[in-house]
Design an enzyme around this catalytic site. Sequence first.
Site, PDB file in Angstrom:
ATOM      1  CD  GLN A 103      -3.035 -11.522  -0.726  1.00 23.02           C
ATOM      2  OE1 GLN A 103      -1.841 -11.270  -0.764  1.00 23.02           O
ATOM      3  NE2 GLN A 103      -3.598 -12.460  -1.486  1.00 23.02           N
ATOM      4  CB  CYS A 124      -8.142 -15.743  -6.501  1.00 26.56           C
ATOM      5  SG  CYS A 124      -9.226 -14.749  -7.552  1.00 26.56           S
ATOM      6  CD  GLN A 136       0.376 -11.810  -3.313  1.00 28.10           C
ATOM      7  OE1 GLN A 136       1.276 -11.849  -4.147  1.00 28.10           O
ATOM      8  NE2 GLN A 136       0.570 -12.147  -2.047  1.00 28.10           N
ATOM      9  CB  VAL A 137      -2.562  -4.998  -5.790  1.00 24.52           C
ATOM     10  CG1 VAL A 137      -2.140  -3.736  -6.541  1.00 24.52           C
ATOM     11  CG2 VAL A 137      -3.988  -5.373  -6.151  1.00 24.52           C
ATOM     12  CG  ASP A 148     -16.473  -4.834  -3.932  1.00 26.80           C
ATOM     13  OD1 ASP A 148     -17.055  -4.632  -2.841  1.00 26.80           O
ATOM     14  OD2 ASP A 148     -15.343  -5.336  -4.020  1.00 26.80           O
TER      15      ASP A 148
END
EC number: 2.7.11.1
Length: 484
Positions: A16, A19, A21-22, A127
């Site tokens: 999650q 914006c 979802q996996v 990231d």
Amino acid sequence: MEKFHAQYEMLETIGQGGCAQVKLARHRLTGTHVAVKVIVKRECWFNPVMSEAELLMMTDHPNIISLLQVIETKKKVYLIMELCEGKSLYQHIQNAGYLQEDEARPLFKQLLSAMNYCHNQGIVHRDLTPDNIMVEKDGKVKIIDFGLGTQEKPGQNHNLFCEIYPFSTPEVLFNRPYDMRKIDVWGLGVVLYFMVTGKILFDTASVEKLRKQIVAEKCSVPCRLSVELQDLIRLLMTDIPELRPTVAEVMVHPWVTEGSGVLPDPCEEHIPLKPDPAIAKAMGFIGFQAQDIEDSLCQRKFNETMASYCLLKKQILKECDRPIRAQPMNPSVTPLSSLVDAPTFHLGLRRTETEPTGLRLSDNKEVPVCGNSTSKKRERSFSGPGVLSRPINTTPTMDQTHTRTWSGPCIYSNVCTIHPNSINESTEGHISTSAEDKPVHSRGWPRGIKGWTRKIGNAMRKLCCCIPSKETSHLGQRRVCPKI
């Protein structure tokens, strides 16, 4: 929406984001599980969404998650990616406590290889966290989630604040212009420190507290670590970005080069530019066009054809890695194996005994062949463009299962079953079948999604050389097996 669900079956949520979802999904055609990142357009900027897809389209590295297909609708974007069968680096370290230096080094080398590849392509991740690094069961590392990634030119500075606090760099926290490549170098330092200590160096959700920690503590490295590793961590986490090394410089650091391990080859091809002839032929039986397959791979279209090819190839390699369980045998009776007659072979590959020999049993014994009447034992061998090969090792035993595998270009082999009722006891051990027994051509393929799934499954089993097909294509053909 209908286009996506016609190709994939959505299963459960496995991740999650802000914006997106996996989801875990199943490719209906091959039955292979995939990871699907579902991004709702109205909940975030559209340009960054497409940027992630475009960045993944530019990458092809063994340590970077592979994008297979992009499906865009009016409301959503679906990024279909390979599924990593393992845990995140965060979970991996939580279970282990921390890693010894010799355990952390091969993982870190893979990260360096991936990030050096990205920087050479002008791609920055921005990231790099333990949650965005997957560790598979075989120890292979995969970098995921390029949602904050972008493309930059050397020397280009930015001032966009877009990082998660515990992993933010000093220049970002103090609102200074920054070099995005040095952001990734800092991230590598945070990840390396976490691997060898089991702790996040600066662990707080407050920007003010994080600023104070960075200014006050600098980078405290445990004394139990080797001198070379302490030096490397301090270099990576230098608060002055200009003094941080590049990824290429880190790759030649003494701690990284210690030992005999080699860095992964960035030229390893995961999405081939040309299709394998055998796989393309199998796909042809379920409606794919040869030219479309070639164009989709060569031009990297990330469409249904390209995804189906990559997933089918992955499934074939996975099936061929599995040992095959054979039935118990009587050691006093020699098993009689043969290659199925060419007219009944679904892939349409016909070979004659006059063609060059390319496939032989490893024990070099003659093998009786079932087919037309014959009074002599013959040995048949096939030649062709072998894609998958497997070693053979057979030891017949009574009341005990054993492993049987094949040697050679195994996509052209198949074994027929023999029944005891048809043995001609008047002959001198030779086996023959009636000329009136003619193979019946296979029936038409079933319609619908289930039919397509069964068809591709049968084709995969034949490519995997030893897994019997579920579809009956020898109706009316008599089979013979040794009498026990």
